[in-house]
Design an enzyme around this catalytic site. Structure first.
Site, PDB file in Angstrom:
ATOM      1  N   THR A   1       0.814  -1.220  -0.148  1.00 37.91           N
ATOM      2  CA  THR A   1       0.050  -0.010  -0.022  1.00 37.91           C
ATOM      3  C   THR A   1       0.892   1.272   0.069  1.00 37.91           C
ATOM      4  O   THR A   1       2.088   1.254   0.237  1.00 37.91           O
ATOM      5  CB  THR A   1      -0.813   0.068   1.332  1.00 37.91           C
ATOM      6  OG1 THR A   1       0.018   0.114   2.457  1.00 37.91           O
ATOM      7  CG2 THR A   1      -1.837  -0.972   1.356  1.00 37.91           C
ATOM      8  N   ASP A   2       0.432   2.275  -0.329  1.00 37.83           N
ATOM      9  CA  ASP A   2       0.952   3.554  -0.089  1.00 37.83           C
ATOM     10  C   ASP A   2       0.654   3.978   1.530  1.00 37.83           C
ATOM     11  O   ASP A   2      -0.269   3.366   2.080  1.00 37.83           O
ATOM     12  CB  ASP A   2       0.481   4.825  -0.876  1.00 37.83           C
ATOM     13  CG  ASP A   2       1.263   5.979  -0.822  1.00 37.83           C
ATOM     14  OD1 ASP A   2       2.167   6.065   0.064  1.00 37.83           O
ATOM     15  OD2 ASP A   2       0.938   6.827  -1.568  1.00 37.83           O
ATOM     16  N   TRP A   3       1.452   4.587   2.041  1.00 33.81           N
ATOM     17  CA  TRP A   3       1.464   5.076   3.533  1.00 33.81           C
ATOM     18  C   TRP A   3       0.263   5.272   4.068  1.00 33.81           C
ATOM     19  O   TRP A   3      -0.507   6.276   3.828  1.00 33.81           O
ATOM     20  CB  TRP A   3       2.571   5.893   3.899  1.00 33.81           C
ATOM     21  CG  TRP A   3       3.938   5.281   4.107  1.00 33.81           C
ATOM     22  CD1 TRP A   3       4.754   5.572   5.398  1.00 33.81           C
ATOM     23  CD2 TRP A   3       4.645   4.086   3.206  1.00 33.81           C
ATOM     24  NE1 TRP A   3       5.705   4.791   5.136  1.00 33.81           N
ATOM     25  CE2 TRP A   3       5.807   3.771   3.979  1.00 33.81           C
ATOM     26  CE3 TRP A   3       4.189   3.596   2.066  1.00 33.81           C
ATOM     27  CZ2 TRP A   3       6.615   3.113   3.402  1.00 33.81           C
ATOM     28  CZ3 TRP A   3       5.102   2.876   1.668  1.00 33.81           C
ATOM     29  CH2 TRP A   3       6.219   2.269   2.347  1.00 33.81           C
ATOM     30  N   TYR A   4      -0.216   4.456   4.914  1.00 38.86           N
ATOM     31  CA  TYR A   4      -1.722   4.532   5.450  1.00 38.86           C
ATOM     32  C   TYR A   4      -2.832   4.413   4.560  1.00 38.86           C
ATOM     33  O   TYR A   4      -3.772   4.873   4.767  1.00 38.86           O
ATOM     34  CB  TYR A   4      -1.994   5.886   6.236  1.00 38.86           C
ATOM     35  CG  TYR A   4      -0.760   5.829   7.632  1.00 38.86           C
ATOM     36  CD1 TYR A   4      -0.776   5.184   8.610  1.00 38.86           C
ATOM     37  CD2 TYR A   4       0.462   6.711   7.461  1.00 38.86           C
ATOM     38  CE1 TYR A   4       0.340   5.063   9.648  1.00 38.86           C
ATOM     39  CE2 TYR A   4       1.250   6.921   8.323  1.00 38.86           C
ATOM     40  CZ  TYR A   4       1.093   5.881   9.519  1.00 38.86           C
ATOM     41  OH  TYR A   4       2.023   6.203  10.342  1.00 38.86           O
ATOM     42  N   GLY A   5      -2.672   4.221   3.422  1.00 40.91           N
ATOM     43  CA  GLY A   5      -3.651   4.170   2.258  1.00 40.91           C
ATOM     44  C   GLY A   5      -4.450   3.063   2.515  1.00 40.91           C
ATOM     45  O   GLY A   5      -4.495   1.862   3.166  1.00 40.91           O
TER      46      GLY A   5
END
Ligand code: BGC
Length: 797
Positions: A294-298
């Site tokens: 994932t992208d960060w906290y996505g």
């Protein structure tokens, strides 16, 4: 923007975290001495030896604990995540280790223009960890030179390896849909063929060092506004042909170790939770063999992410850990699914330098890599204008240097795409070293002004806070006139900064500020009155307005954000040591309103009363009404004249094109050839572009589309080179939504060779006797309401 705000939408959930004592109930680890070891035992044995809790941890990062963030600002990581020792300070992400099975933790680090880590560790400043800031992605694409970009990748990847990092979180490769996209500098082009080929070259270069990459942000992340809650509504055809095609090409040509899913939704589903995108398309149709993170906290639903084929959740939160653990217990997540995700994590681990015990030095070859950065920077600068051969500057010229960024170069963009570098060569320094004499009084004036203005600025606190801008200095007549009298020529540098966390604005960003306009007018009037020339250098990360003011400049060099060696590279090009050979990989429109559906960008809040904007804001949507007509596909088809078209760029020499030949074999292998001769007086390189116009078939088609490109070697005056382009029927095909297939219609195609998308130098008709279905799919990522692509004759609002 601080992360507390960035993550604001999760605040209600954070309070609901459960502190479950999970490990005890989830199985007992095998004794260390008998436990199978990764790499020695089979993956099956290792999987069997992992406890469910260890498996859950392996698919979730250890959490994010950047220095300088007060405790509690970021969501907590999984239990014990903060205890896992950090290998490289300032790296963005880590995976969990399982030491008893020989599974080490991996280190993941940004970003697209250079390794982004803390340059100083703790209080010890005797040893530094600066990395090379290479030119930004937009400049690299403007080289149109996959060999050069691969070289950058090789140098870049050596720093990834030497700093002890396993996976580089780059390259970014979203499409430049709109000039205001805040992260466009991290991306390559408005065209998927340029994007895919340049990305593949970078990936191949970086990965030749035995480290991984993560092509990002997959997909349709073309803006920053409300990026974590934005629904991008796009037709299936535009998705396949524009927004996904570059990724598809990059997967085919470089098979990157990992892919990073994006923050946004596409047609109602978070990309990180979309099985259509991450499994059916990426893996089954395109043959991607690596891991998706994932992208960060996505995204919002950790379990849905794992099921969709998003194997690693970064940077990892307690909430995700709890959700996945619970889902495993209650059957919402099957052990088989989790094993599949874990397998991909373990496969990545086994490829990594950490697993292989690579002894990293933390001392990359900064000097050698700076030389690569300088060369690439010079190769990607685009000469937009050169009236009366204002450039190159004759040796020893006396120059008057105007504009803050002449003295304070913007090396790159902000946010995770920024690089902690040891130095930045300014244009003033670069020109000085190239043998030009800058007007000392003027330089002194600017030095004082920039210093005083910088002192007034409060330093950005957050990673994503935009870089402060220093307004241009007003010049009094008695400050200007001595410089006019003493110098042979004026150079005005105009700069722009943008980055993660916000999109750009039309006013004072896409367009010039009033102070910049005043400076330009004042300087050009004064210098022209003395018969002296004016050169403008654009130190920008993305497209800006040029049409209203370009007549005031004799020459314009688009230097982009050229990295730490930028000043040297500008010196190389202005002096003629390097003949500019960059060309635009993204159109410069006359005015912002010419961008199709520009008024709709960046989208709208779904609940107008909600507070929007920034990174998080509120649920929003953006409808891609222009469909496939992005960039030159729009301008050329709908006859909207740009300021500088896609593919455009001048040189200090001229090139002559020989006749184009095109041959099609019975199995539709197409070979095009053209010979290019340097017809001028100095050595130079030419970027040659191959476009194809399709016959009138079932589908609307753009006027023409780029299918291939190549750059000549450095040709001496009079020297020729024959360039060969190979296409297949796949390159001629368009996506037919009705049949979910890529089809090359039968009929007469026109193959064109051009120095730009509008400077066509030769064309040949090519018959395709029978229609060819080149790829068959099924409806995927279907919009909730039908979206039609524009039709020729229809006007974009
Ligand atoms: C960015 C990514 C980056 C990640 C890790 C995110 O905010 O969107 O591009 O790789 O942070 O820093």
């Amino acid at each position: 923007m601080p992360y507390s705000l960035l993550l604001g939408h999760r605040a209600p959930h954070l309070g609901a975290f459960l502190t479950l004592a999970l490990a005890a109930g989830l199985g007992r680890p095998a004794a260390a001495q008998t436990a199978p070891q990764l790499g020695k035992a089979s993956l099956k044995e290792v999987l069997a030896a992992l406890t469910p809790d260890e498996k859950v941890r392996l698919v979730i990062g250890v959490g994010f604990y950047p220095s300088g963030f007060p405790a509690g600002m970021l969501p907590p990581g999984p239990p014990g995540g903060d205890k896992q020792p950090e290998k490289v300070a300032g790296a963005a992400g880590r995976t969990h280790a399982v030491p008893r099975l020989g599974i080490p933790a991996l280190t993941l680090s940004d970003g697209p223009a250079g390794v982004r880590i803390d340059p100083i560790r703790g209080k010890d400043s005797t040893k530094t960890y600066y990395a090379t800031a290479f030119p930004v992605a937009t400049l690299l694409a403007s080289t149109w030179d996959t060999t050069m970009v691969r070289r950058v990748g090789v140098a870049f990847g050596s720093e990834v390896r030497d700093f002890g990092i396993d996976v580089l979180l780059a390259p970014g490769m979203n499409i430049h849909r709109n000039p205001l996209g805040g992260r466009n500098f991290e991306y390559y082009s408005e065209d998927p063929v340029v994007t895919g080929n340049i990305a593949a070259a970078l990936v191949n270069g970086v990965e030749s060092n035995g480290v991984g990459t993560s092509i990002k942000h997959f997909a349709v992340n073309n803006q920053e506004f409300n990026r974590m809650q934005l629904n991008s509504k796009v037709s299936e055809r535009a998705l396949r042909e524009i927004y996904l095609r570059g990724f598809q090409l990059a997967v085919k040509k470089s098979q990157p170790w990992t892919v990073m899913s994006s923050y946004n939704k596409v047609n109602g589903t978070y990309t990180s939770q979309s099985p259509d995108l991450l499994t059916t398309l990426l893996r089954q149709e395109w043959g991607f063999k690596g891991l998706v993170m994932t992208d960060w906290y996505g995204g919002q639903d950790a379990v849905a992410q794992l099921k969709a084929g998003n194997d690693l959740l970064e940077p990892g939160t307690l909430m995700q850990y709890n959700a996945v653990t619970e889902a495993l217990k209650n059957g919402q997540l099957t052990p088989a699914q989790l094993d599949q995700n874990v397998t991909r994590v373990l496969e990545l681990v086994m490829k990594s330098p950490t697993f292989k015990g690579y002894k990293y030095s933390s001392q990359p070859a900064l000097k050698a890599n700076a030389a690569v950065a300088r060369q690439a920077a010079a190769e990607g600068m685009v000469l937009l204008r050169n009236q009366g051969a204002a450039l190159p500057l004759a040796a020893g010229r006396k120059v008057a240097l105007f504009g803050n960024t002449s003295y304070n170069l913007i090396a790159g963009g902000t946010g995770s795409g920024d690089v902690n570098r040891a130095y930045t060569i300014s244009i003033a320094q670069g020109l000085g070293q190239a043998g030009f004499v800058a007007n000392p009084a003027l330089s002194q004036l600017y030095a004082q002004y920039v210093k005083a203005e910088k002192a007034k600025i409060t330093k950005p606190k957050g990673l994503l806070d935009p870089a402060p801008v220093i307004a241009e200095m007003p010049l009094a007549a008695d400050q200007l006139q001595p410089a006019v009298a003493a110098a042979d020529i004026a150079i005005i540098t105009l700069g722009r900064s943008a980055g993660e966390g916000g999109d750009r604005q039309v006013q004072d960003d896409f367009t010039l500020t009033a102070a910049e306009q005043a400076l330009l007018k004042q300087v050009s009037t004064a210098f022209h009155a003395q018969g002296k020339k004016v050169v403008v250098v654009l130190n920008v990360g993305g497209v800006t307005e040029v049409a209203s003011w370009r007549d005031q400049a004799d020459a314009i060099l688009l230097a982009w954000q050229p990295g730490q060696e930028g000043g040297h590279a500008v010196g190389d090009v202005l002096s003629g040591k390097v003949n500019p050979s960059g060309k635009l990989a993204t159109t410069f429109p006359v005015r912002y309103a010419d961008v199709p559906f520009s008024g709709n960008f960046p989208g709208k809040l779904l609940d107008a009363s909600a507070k929007g904007g920034g990174l998080m804001g509120a649920p929003s949507e953006n409808t891609y009404e222009e469909g496939i007509y992005v960039g030159y596909r729009y301008y050329n088809t709908f006859k909207v004249k740009p300021a500088y078209e896609f593919g455009y760029g001048l040189s200090y020499t001229t090139f002559k094109y020989g006749p184009l030949t095109v041959v099609r074999s019975p199995n539709n292998d197409i070979t095009a050839r053209v010979s290019v001769t340097n017809a001028g007086k100095v050595a130079g390189k030419e970027v040659v572009q191959l476009y194809v116009s399709a016959p009138k078939g079932q589908l609307e088609k753009p006027e023409s589309e780029l299918k291939a490109f190549a750059k000549t070697n450095l040709l001496q005056p009079g020297q020729s080179q024959t360039l060969t382009f190979k296409l297949t029927a796949t390159d001629l095909a368009s996506f037919n939504t009705a049949t979910s297939s890529w089809v090359a219609d039968a009929g007469t195609y026109t193959v064109k060779v051009g120095a730009s998308s509008q400077a066509i130098k030769g064309q040949v008709a090519l018959q395709l006797p029978k229609a060819v279905v080149t790829e068959k799919s099924r409806p995927l990522l279907v919009p909730q309401q039908p979206l039609s692509d524009l039709r020729v004759g229809q006007v974009a609002k």
